[in-house]
Design an enzyme around this catalytic site. Sequence first.
Site: not given
Ligand code: PLP
Length: 458
Positions: A72, A124-125, A215, A217, A258, A450
């Site tokens: 833990y 990103f969304d 951000d 990814a 990613k 969507h």
């Molecule tokens: C996928 C992604 C996120 C969100 O990450 P999740 O692991 O899907 O929650 C945030 N920003 C970017 C640029 C992404 O491609």
Amino acid sequence: MELPFAESYKIKMVEPIYRSTREQREEWIKEANYNLFNLKSEQVYIDLLTDSGTGAMSDKQWAALMTGDESYAGSSSYYNLKNAIRNIFGFEYFLPTHQGRAAENVLFSVLVKEGNVVPGNSHFDTTKGHIEFRKAKAIDCTVDEAFDTESLHPFKGNIDLVKLESVYSSYNREQIPMVIVTLTCNTSGGQPVSMQNLRDVTALSQKYGVKVVFDSARFAENAWFIKEREDDYRNSSIKDIVAEMFSFADAMTMSSKKDGIVNIGGFMAMKTEELYKQASVFNIMYEGFNTYGGMAGRDMNALSVGLDEVTNEHYLKNRIQQVAYLGNRLIEWGIPVQKPIGGHAVFIDAKHFLSHVPKEEYIAQTLAIELYLEAGVRGVEVGTLLADRDPETKENRYPKLEMLRLAIPRRTYTNNHMDVVAVALKNIFDRREKIVRGYKIKSEAPIMRHFSVELEHV
Ligand SMILES: *Cc1c(COP(=O)(O)O)cnc(C)c1O
């Protein structure tokens, strides 16, 4: 003769996939109400819905899973990941989370307040969602070239410094908690941000006292493009480029699904102990104790190996080449795509591909369905369905670009699969004049429609 492209791995374990018949696909897509999210994965032959969590782990990652420490508190897996993050990104502090949006939730709980504005390059969304959920506003400052699919600008993910400075000078410092730079910029087609732009954004932000958050990814794919396209970095190693990129950030959020090459996971990392302590409070509440926060020990182990592998030049070269291989086959046939080809996906310009389908009948979705029917290939619509309705007028919002995104999972498919995708699109392109009608909505959810929308053929 130059030696041809080949995958930078050999295959030790396989997962069979099957090609269905057109008749089967016609039935399945009808049952799915013409929404590709409703298909069972076994009804899909080549799945390019997303590159998120769909990559193949290496033998070393699978081996690391077996030595995961599930304590833990204070597990060795936590320290393995902490070391990997310090070595690769240079951050002293980090918090694990169950995926990328969870890192956004935790970090923004500290930083974002009602009435704030957060500039960035096409957020990103989920990032935008977590900003707007806190009654703050995301302001897009991406360079204009990003919206012209034919422009060959090498860094279409860049932030326009004039737009950024105009945000900085129109609001009070207290209203701007951070600028978010997305690497690579997913929304504009996996397009990279240059090192020079990162340097300039940071200099400008420091002048105004604004934090810089990446951000991250697809940070490694971004680093590859810097090496390829920015003169000063041709002879630098990817690991050195990544270290320099992140020297400009105060903090980062990461979707490990990613460029972590794992199936689930995320984290945030930061320079200062102060921000770490503030974020810890929310991490414990939303995710878990600081040394596991939403991740199993074994998954943290696999991620620490994945971060090392993703910054390996042989891996990255092949990754980027595979995406470009698919894109270039389409370009040779005159199929309209977002240029230059991005790091993780090929974006097809559906408005130019299916020029007879009216915009009210969901052009990019029509193309996505055609591709599924043709060859069992699943892509995803990035167009009017995704753009949702205007919250006030309830009218459809028609975005500038109607795209079909084909996202390539990491180390999962071979170039033979890419050939199937390319030829399927060519077949559709050859009969595009005959495709004149699209789809209409039978039912839809009030937001994020969507995922669950039901459609019928017009
Ligand atoms: C996928 C992604 C996120 C969100 O990450 P999740 O692991 O899907 O929650 C945030 N920003 C970017 C640029 C992404 O491609």
